[in-house]
Write a protein that holds these residues in place. Structure first.
Motif, PDB file in Angstrom:
ATOM      1  N   GLN A 207     -19.959  61.896  65.944  1.00  0.00           N
ATOM      2  CA  GLN A 207     -18.695  61.182  65.782  1.00  0.00           C
ATOM      3  C   GLN A 207     -17.745  61.960  64.883  1.00  0.00           C
ATOM      4  N   MET A 208     -18.274  62.517  63.826  1.00  0.00           N
ATOM      5  CA  MET A 208     -17.433  63.301  62.921  1.00  0.00           C
ATOM      6  C   MET A 208     -16.838  64.512  63.634  1.00  0.00           C
TER       7      MET A 208
ATOM      8  N   THR B 145     -15.812  64.733  66.511  1.00  0.00           N
ATOM      9  CA  THR B 145     -14.701  64.412  67.420  1.00  0.00           C
ATOM     10  C   THR B 145     -13.380  64.233  66.695  1.00  0.00           C
ATOM     11  N   GLN B 146     -13.421  64.259  65.366  1.00  0.00           N
ATOM     12  CA  GLN B 146     -12.230  63.893  64.599  1.00  0.00           C
ATOM     13  C   GLN B 146     -11.156  64.984  64.588  1.00  0.00           C
ATOM     14  N   GLN B 147     -11.550  66.223  64.752  1.00  0.00           N
ATOM     15  CA  GLN B 147     -10.599  67.327  64.588  1.00  0.00           C
ATOM     16  C   GLN B 147     -10.310  68.054  65.900  1.00  0.00           C
TER      17      GLN B 147
ATOM     18  N   SER C 291     -16.017  64.825  72.808  1.00  0.00           N
ATOM     19  CA  SER C 291     -15.674  66.070  72.110  1.00  0.00           C
ATOM     20  C   SER C 291     -15.917  67.298  72.986  1.00  0.00           C
TER      21      SER C 291
ATOM     22  N   GLU D 271      -9.734  57.474  67.186  1.00  0.00           N
ATOM     23  CA  GLU D 271     -10.003  56.055  66.981  1.00  0.00           C
ATOM     24  C   GLU D 271      -9.170  55.194  67.921  1.00  0.00           C
TER      25      GLU D 271
ATOM     26  N   ASP E   8      -5.903  61.477  68.012  1.00  0.00           N
ATOM     27  CA  ASP E   8      -6.220  60.186  67.384  1.00  0.00           C
ATOM     28  C   ASP E   8      -7.389  59.548  68.130  1.00  0.00           C
TER      29      ASP E   8
END
Length: 371
Positions: free
Chosen positions: A299-300, A302-304, A61, A34, A32
């Motif tokens: 940023q994208m 780092t989402q997965q 990341s 965020e 998570d």
């Protein structure tokens, strides 16, 4: 008093709640990110360095387990653990420096896939770490590895290293033909100098001040200057060499032990003079045988991310899978080296064993290429 106690309890519970939120965010799959960003920005930030060590890599990341997947990780780890004497006293400081040393080596190798790790490289890297610190050491080691060391030791094979060693005997012949002929008759070869060259003498000198003096010299000189310095060490000890038994074991044992009280300034001056009088080109024949959208994309990315518990388990599973398939390649190679040493000693006798052992300790790949 009651009011102060109530505020203190609220403060403690707030910190505990934040730590709990961070813990849950780190262990979510995917992570998570965020919640971690909000925790880092909000009052108190990430609270402790222990938490930062876990969260900061996620914010960038960075998979901290990627380092362990490098093909040279196991060998680097073994070498660094054996380098305890190069670090200052103090267990805590030493442990931190060892981690930094591993990180520097693997960082340089990951960014420069054309470079190939060799045993002894860590002895060079630790010198820079101890002098300039981790950040500057990375830049210096990367530059050095792509120039001085790549030319000599960081190729896929040990051919360049053999070529460098081939300069030693022609240098001795130019200055002292009697000493040169004595060493030829003893059939001692040049393996005794292998650890000197591949560590820039960092491993074989006990006084760090002497190591630093030589690094001053080598960094300001031609990449082959370490070979010229090896030659002047042998020339400095010519009486000892000529007084020893003219056989492989005796001469090898004598030369492989560098005296710790050498007149370094004199030897440096002599090596410089030797280089001027007999530059590498003269010896070559004898030795030849020698933006915003980008940030949004980041940023994208780092989402997965997977939580560390999953990444750690993946590392363990890969390790177990390798073990289930049999012994690691490095161990198999070591067994092959032992067989090579046994064959050499059986053929040439005990005298060869000391020479082969030196090669096995410092460059098993080099020894294998002799057969």
């Amino acid at each position: 008093l009651v009011e102060k106690t109530t505020k203190k309890i609220k403060h403690i519970s707030w910190k505990k709640q934040k730590q709990l939120d961070i813990h849950q965010a780190l262990n979510s799959d995917p992570v998570d990110i965020e919640t971690l960003r909000k925790a880092a920005v909000s009052e108190g930030g990430l609270l402790t360095d222990d938490v930062r060590r876990k969260v900061w890599p996620k914010l960038l990341s960075v998979n901290v387990f990627d380092l362990e997947n490098h093909k040279d990780f196991n060998q680097v780890l073994l070498d660094v653990r054996r380098s305890m004497r190069r670090f200052p006293r103090g267990i805590d400081e030493r442990a931190v420096l060892q981690e930094q040393l591993i990180d520097i080596i693997l960082d340089v190798l990951r960014r420069n896939p054309q470079l190939h790790y060799y045993q002894g490289y860590h002895d060079i890297v630790v010198t820079f770490l101890l002098v300039v610190g981790e950040r500057v050491a990375i830049a210096m080691v990367e530059k050095l590895s792509n120039h001085h060391l790549r030319l000599d030791f960081m190729d896929p094979t040990m051919d360049s290293t053999k070529h460098i060693l081939n300069y030693l005997m022609p240098l001795l012949e130019q200055v002292d033909s009697e000493l040169h002929d004595f060493m030829l008759r003893a059939e001692v070869g040049t393996i005794f100098a292998l650890s000197w060259l591949i560590t820039w003498y960092g491993h074989v000198l006990s006084d760090f001040r002497h190591v630093l003096r030589l690094y001053d010299f080598f960094l300001a000189s031609h990449p082959l200057m370490a070979v010229y310095f090896a030659a002047v060490i042998v020339l400095h000890r010519e009486r000892e060499v000529k007084s020893s038994e003219c056989d492989m074991a005796s001469v090898h044992h004598l030369l492989s032990q560098i005296p710790q009280d050498l007149p370094y300034e004199q030897l440096i001056a002599r090596a410089q003079s030797l280089f001027t009088c007999h530059p590498p080109a003269e010896l070559a024949h004898s030795a030849a045988l020698i933006t915003i959208s980008t940030f949004q994309a980041f940023q994208m990315s780092t989402q997965q991310q997977r939580p560390d518990s999953v990444l750690r388990r993946e590392v363990v599973n890969r390790h177990d899978a390798r073990l289930s398939r049999g012994a690691p390649p490095s161990r198999a190679a070591h067994q092959l080296v032992k067989a090579a040493v046994w064959g050499l000693s059986a053929t040439l006798g005990v005298a060869a064993l000391a020479v082969a052992q030196t090669a096995m300790d410092w460059a098993p790949d080099f020894l294998l290429q002799l057969f």
